[in-house]
Design a protein around this motif. Structure first.
Motif, mmCIF file in Angstrom:
data_model
loop_
_atom_site.group_PDB
_atom_site.id
_atom_site.type_symbol
_atom_site.label_atom_id
_atom_site.label_comp_id
_atom_site.label_asym_id
_atom_site.label_seq_id
_atom_site.Cartn_x
_atom_site.Cartn_y
_atom_site.Cartn_z
ATOM 1 N N CYS A 111 10.590 9.335 90.229
ATOM 2 C CA CYS A 111 11.640 8.370 89.971
ATOM 3 C C CYS A 111 11.880 7.468 91.171
ATOM 4 O O CYS A 111 11.557 7.812 92.314
ATOM 5 N N SER A 132 16.769 10.489 83.749
ATOM 6 C CA SER A 132 15.840 9.401 84.089
ATOM 7 C C SER A 132 15.932 8.322 83.013
ATOM 8 O O SER A 132 15.772 8.616 81.822
ATOM 9 N N ASN A 134 14.713 4.304 81.873
ATOM 10 C CA ASN A 134 13.737 3.234 82.071
ATOM 11 C C ASN A 134 14.481 1.922 82.279
ATOM 12 O O ASN A 134 15.161 1.413 81.391
ATOM 13 N N ARG A 139 11.348 3.873 86.466
ATOM 14 C CA ARG A 139 12.117 5.067 86.175
ATOM 15 C C ARG A 139 13.183 5.257 87.254
ATOM 16 O O ARG A 139 12.869 5.524 88.413
#
Length: 300
Positions: A111, A132, A134, A139
């Protein structure tokens, strides 16, 4: 030749002593490190157990939950043996561990940022829950729960047997996030399959596990009651008085033998005085009964 051999032996002894000392020092370091690791593991296990314990009382029954305690087929209780649970939710991913921090030996989150949970390099190893999202192809991970900020409650106050809710939170300067995991009592464990976005930075999910089944203890009447408590307190005070008096007379007054007991004459007379008091009460009660019977004249 003899003096030279003696001098060589004397030189060898310090070398042997120095080598032995180095070996002992290395062994002590290894033992110390092992002890530290054992203490850390024990403290982690005990802290996990404390986080996931709950006792509830309803209808004279006690319900005790200990989700981190080992049970049959589950040596770590409700904790995931992989070190984490992973759930997919639309375009998001959720990782979490109950009662403890997450441990990633595989499938570590990749991430950007990963604030509050180890940063980009150690993402996921410093928190108990991580989400997480998008964001424009990147990410972005955010910590939504810490084991130290976990709170456990009943799913239904009226039906404690159903299970518990473990809510963990993560508070930073920018965000206030949380994850609520409802763990239902079931003899067959099922992992979470969905995540609900409650709102803002709050999430919720459900799972089933036998560790969420409470130990039920039938209560009935519990405790000693006020009279039993009073008697217990009086006995404790009497014991403390006798102990303190005996120690004082023995150490400071030099009294020995039976006389070391404080107010010995009073304790010796106490059974006789109690007997006299009981007999007096009996005679008094008997006399009142006889007087009551004799106050009526016989009817011919």
């Amino acid at each position: 030749m003899a003096p030279q051999s003696v001098s060589k032996e004397r030189l060898r002894d310090p070398m042997k002593f120095s080598l032995l000392f180095q070996q002992m020092e290395s062994l002590s370091r290894i033992l110390g490190a092992s002890a530290c690791i054992a203490i850390l593991l024990w403290s982690a296990a005990s802290s996990a157990s404390r986080v996931c314990e709950l006792t509830a009382v309803q209808s004279k029954q006690v319900y005790r939950f200990s989700l981190a305690s080992p049970i049959k087929s589950y040596p770590h209780g409700v904790l995931s043996e992989d070190g984490f649970y992973k759930v997919a939710a639309n375009d998001s991913w959720l990782w979490f561990q109950l009662c403890s921090q997450m441990i990633f030996n595989h499938d570590q989150p990749r991430c950007f940022r990963c604030e509050g949970c180890g940063g980009s390099l150690y993402c996921g190893n410093k928190c108990s829950a991580l989400v997480s999202i998008n964001n424009a192809g990147y990410r972005v991970c955010t910590s939504i729960g810490q084991a130290s900020k976990s709170h456990i409650t009943l799913i239904d106050e009226r039906r404690p047997k159903i299970g518990v809710v473990i809510k963990m939170s993560s508070v930073t300067e920018k965000m206030n996030c949380s994850l609520s995991v409802s763990v239902f009592c079931d003899q067959s464990a099922t992992v979470p399959t969905s995540v609900d976005h409650v709102g803002g930075c709050d999430y919720a999910t459900t799972m089933r596990h036998p560790a969420a089944c409470a130990d039920v203890i039938s209560g009935g009447r519990s405790g000693l009651g006020w009279f039993g408590t009073l008697i217990t307190v009086l006995i404790c005070l009497l014991g403390a008085y006798l102990l303190a008096g005996t120690v004082y007379r023995f150490l400071f007054l030099g009294v020995r033998g039976v006389e070391v007991i404080p107010n010995l004459s009073f304790w010796l007379r106490l059974p006789q005085q109690a007997q006299i008091l009981v007999c007096s009460l009996v005679r008094k009660f008997s006399g009142q009964v006889h007087l009551g019977r004799g106050s009526y004249s016989q009817i011919n």
